[in-house]
Design an enzyme around this catalytic site. Structure first.
Site, PDB file in Angstrom:
ATOM      1  N   ARG A  74     -30.727   8.359  66.667  1.00  0.00           N
ATOM      2  CA  ARG A  74     -31.835   7.882  65.831  1.00  0.00           C
ATOM      3  C   ARG A  74     -33.139   8.171  66.567  1.00  0.00           C
ATOM      4  O   ARG A  74     -33.236   7.962  67.788  1.00  0.00           O
ATOM      5  CB  ARG A  74     -31.710   6.369  65.601  1.00  0.00           C
ATOM      6  CG  ARG A  74     -32.924   5.763  64.886  1.00  0.00           C
ATOM      7  CD  ARG A  74     -32.732   4.285  64.615  1.00  0.00           C
ATOM      8  NE  ARG A  74     -33.945   3.645  64.159  1.00  0.00           N
ATOM      9  CZ  ARG A  74     -34.343   3.592  62.887  1.00  0.00           C
ATOM     10  NH1 ARG A  74     -33.589   4.128  61.940  1.00  0.00           N
ATOM     11  NH2 ARG A  74     -35.464   3.011  62.563  1.00  0.00           N
TER      12      ARG A  74
ATOM     13  N   ASP B  86     -43.430  -7.490  66.704  1.00  0.00           N
ATOM     14  CA  ASP B  86     -44.478  -6.621  67.239  1.00  0.00           C
ATOM     15  C   ASP B  86     -45.766  -7.447  67.365  1.00  0.00           C
ATOM     16  O   ASP B  86     -46.159  -8.115  66.406  1.00  0.00           O
ATOM     17  CB  ASP B  86     -44.711  -5.417  66.310  1.00  0.00           C
ATOM     18  CG  ASP B  86     -43.480  -4.513  66.220  1.00  0.00           C
ATOM     19  OD1 ASP B  86     -42.638  -4.564  67.138  1.00  0.00           O
ATOM     20  OD2 ASP B  86     -43.357  -3.767  65.216  1.00  0.00           O
TER      21      ASP B  86
ATOM     22  N   HIS C 289     -37.094  -8.069  64.524  1.00  0.00           N
ATOM     23  CA  HIS C 289     -36.261  -6.904  64.238  1.00  0.00           C
ATOM     24  C   HIS C 289     -35.601  -6.403  65.511  1.00  0.00           C
ATOM     25  O   HIS C 289     -35.994  -6.791  66.628  1.00  0.00           O
ATOM     26  CB  HIS C 289     -37.082  -5.799  63.542  1.00  0.00           C
ATOM     27  CG  HIS C 289     -38.356  -5.435  64.236  1.00  0.00           C
ATOM     28  ND1 HIS C 289     -39.486  -6.229  64.201  1.00  0.00           N
ATOM     29  CD2 HIS C 289     -38.687  -4.372  65.008  1.00  0.00           C
ATOM     30  CE1 HIS C 289     -40.440  -5.661  64.907  1.00  0.00           C
ATOM     31  NE2 HIS C 289     -39.970  -4.526  65.424  1.00  0.00           N
TER      32      HIS C 289
ATOM     33  N   HIS D   4     -37.164  -8.651  68.656  1.00  0.00           N
ATOM     34  CA  HIS D   4     -38.550  -8.945  69.032  1.00  0.00           C
ATOM     35  C   HIS D   4     -39.421  -8.903  67.784  1.00  0.00           C
ATOM     36  O   HIS D   4     -38.987  -8.435  66.733  1.00  0.00           O
ATOM     37  CB  HIS D   4     -39.064  -7.893  70.032  1.00  0.00           C
ATOM     38  CG  HIS D   4     -39.167  -6.521  69.422  1.00  0.00           C
ATOM     39  ND1 HIS D   4     -38.073  -5.711  69.230  1.00  0.00           N
ATOM     40  CD2 HIS D   4     -40.230  -5.829  68.920  1.00  0.00           C
ATOM     41  CE1 HIS D   4     -38.458  -4.586  68.658  1.00  0.00           C
ATOM     42  NE2 HIS D   4     -39.764  -4.632  68.451  1.00  0.00           N
TER      43      HIS D   4
HETATM   44  O1  LIG Z   1     -36.873   2.282  66.504  1.00  0.00           O
HETATM   45  C1  LIG Z   1     -37.006   1.480  65.591  1.00  0.00           C
HETATM   46  O2  LIG Z   1     -36.531   1.628  64.490  1.00  0.00           O
HETATM   47  C2  LIG Z   1     -37.819   0.231  65.840  1.00  0.00           C
HETATM   48  C3  LIG Z   1     -38.453   0.198  67.199  1.00  0.00           C
HETATM   49  C4  LIG Z   1     -39.311  -0.990  67.396  1.00  0.00           C
HETATM   50  O3  LIG Z   1     -39.112  -2.018  66.827  1.00  0.00           O
HETATM   51  C5  LIG Z   1     -40.460  -0.892  68.312  1.00  0.00           C
HETATM   52  O4  LIG Z   1     -40.640   0.159  68.961  1.00  0.00           O
HETATM   53  O5  LIG Z   1     -41.220  -1.889  68.404  1.00  0.00           O
HETATM   54 FE   LIG Z   2     -40.757  -3.381  67.005  1.00  0.00          FE
END
Ligand SMILES: O=C(O)CCC(=O)C(=O)O
Ligand SMILES: [Fe+2]
Length: 173
Positions: free
Chosen positions: A111, A45, A101, A43
């Site tokens: 993580r 942001d 990403h 996606h």
């Molecule tokens: O958790 C991550 O490293 C990225 C999460 C992400 O892309 C988001 O929450 O929009």
């Molecule tokens: Fe994100």
């Protein structure tokens, strides 16, 4: 815009538990041919800027301009990872790109990531900034408000190219 007390910013905490090989094996039918378990699908942001901090477990990947090559972002618990959002892509008329990403779960380690998503006030007009444009440069996007974009983004699927609906039709593109 981000400092405005009506700014529509948010903070998200993500936790990706480890996905050991036994679990991956069990979930094989749902992995769509991939060998790893996806923690967060691809996606972009939608906001202006995202500031991410994670623990030192890998998993985040960004997509290169070719649209198919994925590159792992080395985890670094003492650094911030800054991501351009869709709105900043529009403000800069495409000079800064909102990068696709995704996150894969690690086989052995959890993580944890926390992200500040800086968004403008709902009524903010999202449009290419005059001061950045060269003479005669046309805006690549139609004008819209953050509220309109947000509504449209939340109605779409996560991986969709959401800015597509707001691009102007330009001959040759
Ligand atoms: O958790 C991550 O490293 C990225 C999460 C992400 O892309 C988001 O929450 O929009
Ligand atoms: Fe994100």
């Amino acid at each position: 815009m981000l400092r405005d007390n009506k700014s529509d910013s948010l903070f998200r905490l993500n936790h990706y538990p480890p996905s050991p090989p036994e679990l991956q094996l069990q979930l094989q039918p749902f992995l769509g041919g991939r060998s790893q378990l996806l923690g967060f699908g691809e996606h972009t942001d939608p906001q202006i800027i995202s500031v991410l901090r994670s623990n030192d477990t890998a998993g985040l990947q960004v997509c290169l301009r070719d649209g198919t090559t994925w590159v792992s972002v080395p985890p670094d618990r003492s650094s911030f990872f800054i991501n351009v959002g869709d709105s900043l892509q529009v403000f800069t008329n495409g000079r800064f790109r909102s990068v696709k990403h995704r996150v894969f779960a690690d086989p052995t380690r959890s993580r944890v990531s926390m992200i500040y998503f800086g968004g403008p006030p709902l009524s903010q007009k999202i449009a290419s900034m005059e001061g950045l444009m060269e003479e005669g440069e046309e805006s690549l996007y139609k004008e819209f408000t953050w509220c309109e974009y947000k509504k449209s983004a939340y109605k779409s699927r996560l991986g969709e190219y959401r800015l597509g609906l707001f691009e102007k039709a330009v001959a040759g593109r």
